[in-house]
Scaffold this motif. Structure first.
Motif, PDB file in Angstrom:
ATOM      1  N   LEU A  42       6.323   2.839   9.846  1.00 58.04           N
ATOM      2  CA  LEU A  42       5.439   1.783  10.335  1.00 58.04           C
ATOM      3  C   LEU A  42       4.534   1.199   9.250  1.00 58.04           C
ATOM      4  CD1 LEU A  42       4.374   3.931  13.397  1.00 58.04           C
ATOM      5  CD2 LEU A  42       5.899   1.954  13.528  1.00 58.04           C
ATOM      6  N   LEU A  43       4.203  -0.076   9.436  1.00 58.72           N
ATOM      7  CA  LEU A  43       3.225  -0.753   8.597  1.00 58.72           C
ATOM      8  C   LEU A  43       2.046  -1.187   9.460  1.00 58.72           C
ATOM      9  CD1 LEU A  43       5.600  -2.954   6.407  1.00 58.72           C
ATOM     10  CD2 LEU A  43       4.376  -0.895   5.686  1.00 58.72           C
ATOM     11  N   ILE A  44       0.816  -0.923   8.965  1.00 59.68           N
ATOM     12  CA  ILE A  44      -0.382  -1.161   9.772  1.00 59.68           C
ATOM     13  C   ILE A  44      -1.436  -1.874   8.920  1.00 59.68           C
ATOM     14  CG2 ILE A  44      -2.138  -0.094  11.242  1.00 59.68           C
ATOM     15  CD1 ILE A  44      -0.211   2.413  11.279  1.00 59.68           C
ATOM     16  N   ALA A  72       3.855  -1.166   1.132  1.00 59.75           N
ATOM     17  CA  ALA A  72       2.469  -1.144   1.616  1.00 59.75           C
ATOM     18  C   ALA A  72       1.481  -1.447   0.493  1.00 59.75           C
ATOM     19  CB  ALA A  72       2.163   0.217   2.237  1.00 59.75           C
ATOM     20  N   LYS A  73       1.746  -0.914  -0.690  1.00 62.82           N
ATOM     21  CA  LYS A  73       0.853  -1.149  -1.827  1.00 62.82           C
ATOM     22  C   LYS A  73       0.843  -2.621  -2.216  1.00 62.82           C
ATOM     23  CE  LYS A  73      -0.087   0.392  -6.557  1.00 62.82           C
ATOM     24  NZ  LYS A  73       0.351   1.297  -7.662  1.00 62.82           N
ATOM     25  N   ARG A 113      -1.389  -0.120   5.454  1.00 65.16           N
ATOM     26  CA  ARG A 113      -1.385   1.320   5.677  1.00 65.16           C
ATOM     27  C   ARG A 113      -0.014   1.748   6.195  1.00 65.16           C
ATOM     28  NH1 ARG A 113      -6.784   1.162   9.329  1.00 65.16           N
ATOM     29  NH2 ARG A 113      -5.620  -0.644  10.093  1.00 65.16           N
ATOM     30  N   ILE A 114       0.327   3.020   5.966  1.00 62.98           N
ATOM     31  CA  ILE A 114       1.626   3.560   6.363  1.00 62.98           C
ATOM     32  C   ILE A 114       1.474   4.407   7.621  1.00 62.98           C
ATOM     33  CG2 ILE A 114       3.471   5.166   5.717  1.00 62.98           C
ATOM     34  CD1 ILE A 114       3.062   4.368   2.846  1.00 62.98           C
ATOM     35  N   GLY A 143       0.011   9.305   1.579  1.00 62.12           N
ATOM     36  CA  GLY A 143      -1.190   8.626   2.076  1.00 62.12           C
ATOM     37  C   GLY A 143      -1.000   8.062   3.466  1.00 62.12           C
ATOM     38  N   ILE A 144      -0.291   8.788   4.327  1.00 63.03           N
ATOM     39  CA  ILE A 144       0.011   8.306   5.671  1.00 63.03           C
ATOM     40  C   ILE A 144      -1.249   8.262   6.518  1.00 63.03           C
ATOM     41  CG2 ILE A 144       1.264   8.857   7.800  1.00 63.03           C
ATOM     42  CD1 ILE A 144       3.454  10.081   5.950  1.00 63.03           C
TER      43      ILE A 144
END
Length: 423
Positions: free
Chosen positions: A166-168, A234-235, A240-241, A282-283
Motif C-alpha cells: 500500500l501507498l499512503i 514512496a521515497k 508512506r508504506i 519504515g512501514i
C-alpha cells in the motif's frame, strides 16, 4: 419518507460476480445501493447471504420489499434505522437470515432517501447526527499499489504471499493525495516492467501489465523484493508504506506457510519477522500481520513497533485489525482493551448493520482508535463508502488507486472536499 416502490435486482461486481442492488423510489427521487463482496474474509464476518445462497436471499428480499410499498418511515437520524431493522428482524424470524449484503443495501438505500428527504447529502446527514454537525476532516487515501495473496493470479507460478502493498500519502487535501498515489502507481509499473517483474498480456496488439481484483499490479517478486520497489516509489513521491499481510490466508495449524520462498514460520518467528519488516522498510501501516484469532500476537506487534494504543492524533505506526475484528464491536473492544491494535478496518457489510457500525465508530472515537473505512475486492459502482467515511469521521479510506469502481469512491470524497472548501 413515503415509499413508492422498492425493487431489488442482480448486478455484477468488479469480478463479474452477481451481487444485489436495491432501487428505492420516494417523493424525493430515485435512490440505489449495491453490495460489494470480499474474497479474503474473516471467520467472524456475518454471512453475505442466506445459507442456501444469493438466489434464496433474492427471493426473500422481493417478498420483503413488497411489504414496504406505500409505507411511511420517519428517519431523521442513523438511529432511526431501527424502524427498518425491526421489520427485517421480524421477517427473518419467520423466513431465515437474509444475509449481511442484503442488510447493507437496504440500510444504505434507506439512508440515501432519508438524507434527501431532509435536504442533506448522506455524509452531512450522518455527520450532523454522529458529530453534532462539526465540520468533518477529509480522510487520507490508502491505495493498493502492488498485489499478491488471494487477490492476485500467479506470475511465472509465483506471487507475493502478502495480499496488498500500500501507498499512503500525508497531504493537506484529499485531491492532492489521490493525485500523488496515482502518479506513484504508474511509476511502480515502470519499475516492475524494467525488472521484468510484472504480469503482462497483449490487448489490441499492445502489451499491458496485468492488475488484480483491486487494480493492483501483479508480480512474481517475493514480499521483500516488492517492498524494495515500494520503498523507492514512496521515497520519490513522499509517501508512506503500508502492508495488508492477510496472514490468515496462509496460516494453518499453528504455522504460517510461505509459498513464494517455500518456508514455514511459527507464531514467534512470524511476529519477529513482521517487526523486522516494519523497521527495515519504515512501514507505517501493518494490517492483519498475525492470524485472525491471535490477539496476543497482535499485542506483540503493537509493542514491538512502538505504536501507542490510543491517544490524540495519528500514531507513529499503525497496527490494524481487519480479519481480527470484522467490524464487530465485541472483537474491537477485546482487541483495543487488550492492547492488540491502535487502528481498525471498518467494512459495513462485514457486520451487516449500519447501527453496529455506528457503535464501533463511537467506541473507536472514545478510545482514540484510528478508523479506516474500506472497500472490498469485489466492488460495485456505488460510492456510498465515501459518504460513510466522511460522515462517520474516518481518518483513512482504503479504496484502491485505479479502476472505475475505486475511482468513483475517490471522486465522491473529492466532490465533498470541494463542497466544504466553498462553504
Amino acid at each position: 419518507m413515503f415509499i413508492k416502490s422498492v425493487v431489488p435486482r442482480f448486478v455484477k461486481n468488479s469480478r463479474g460476480e452477481r451481487t444485489i442492488e436495491v432501487e428505492l423510489v420516494s417523493y424525493e427521487g430515485k435512490f440505489r445501493c449495491s453490495a460489494p463482496s470480499g474474497k479474503s474474509t474473516g471467520k467472524s464476518e456475518v454471512a453475505c447471504y442466506h445459507k442456501d445462497g444469493i438466489n434464496q436471499s433474492m427471493k426473500m428480499l422481493r417478498v420483503f420489499c413488497e411489504k414496504l410499498v406505500h409505507e411511511n418511515f420517519l428517519i431523521k437520524s442513523v438511529d432511526d434505522l431501527k424502524l427498518l431493522s425491526a421489520l427485517m428482524e421480524k421477517f427473518e424470524a419467520r423466513h431465515g437470515k437474509l444475509g449481511g449484503n442484503v442488510w447493507y443495501v437496504m440500510e444504505g438505500v434507506f439512508l440515501k432517501a432519508a438524507a434527501a428527504d431532509v435536504g442533506k447529502e448522506l455524509w452531512e446527514f450522518i455527520n450532523d447526527d454522529v458529530n453534532d454537525g462539526l465540520r468533518p476532516k477529509m480522510p487520507m487515501p490508502v491505495g493498493n499499489c502492488i498485489g499478491g495473496g488471494l487477490h492476485s493470479k500467479k506470475v511465472n507460478r509465483k506471487r507475493p504471499d502478502f495480499q496488498e502493498f500500500l501507498l499512503i500519502p500525508k497531504e493537506k487535501t484529499y485531491s492532492r493525495a489521490v493525485t500523488l498515489n496515482m502518479r506513484a502507481y504508474f511509476y511502480a509499473r515502470k519499475i516492475l516492467a524494467s525488472s521484468r517483474g510484472g504480469r503482462w498480456s497483449v490487448v489490441g496488439g499492445r502489451r499491458r501489465m496485468g492488475s488484480n481484483d483491486e487494480g493492483a499490479w501483479m508480480t512474481d517478486k517475493n514480499n521483500e523484493e516488492v517492498l524494495e520497489v515500494l520503498k523507492g516509489v514512496a521515497k520519490k513521491f513522499g509517501l508512506r508504506i503500508g502492508l495488508d499481510v492477510a496472514s490468515s490466508s496462509f496460516y494453518d495449524k499453528g504455522y504460517y506457510n510461505y509459498k513464494n520462498k517455500e518456508l514455514i514460520r511459527d507464531k514467534v518467528d512470524e511476529s519477529d519477522y513482521m517487526i523486522r519488516l516494519v523497521k527495515k522498510f519504515g512501514i507505517f501501516y501493518l494490517e492483519d500481520g498475525m492470524d485472525q484469532e491471535d490477539f496476543s500476537g497482535f499485542k506483540s506487534l503493537l509493542a514491538g513497533v512502538g505504536g501507542r494504543g490510543s491517544g490524540v492524533g495519528i500514531p507513529r505506526k499503525l497496527i490494524v485489525g481487519d480479519d481480527l475484528t470484522t467490524t464487530n464491536l465485541k472483537r474491537v473492544q477485546r482487541a483495543v482493551r487488550g492492547g492488540a491494535i491502535n487502528a481498525v478496518i471498518i467494512k459495513p457489510n462485514q457486520i451487516g448493520s449500519i447501527l453496529e457500525v455506528k457503535r464501533v465508530v463511537e467506541f473507536c472515537k472514545k478510545h482514540g482508535v484510528v478508523m479506516i473505512f474500506s472497500h472490498r475486492s469485489g466492488e460495485t459502482m456505488d460510492d456510498i463508502l465515501a459518504d460513510y467515511c466522511v460522515g462517520f469521521g474516518g481518518q483513512f479510506m482504503k479504496a484502491g488507486i485505479f479502476g472505475r469502481e475505486r475511482l468513483i469512491k475517490m471522486k465522491r470524497v473529492m466532490d465533498i472536499e470541494r463542497t466544504l472548501s466553498r462553504s
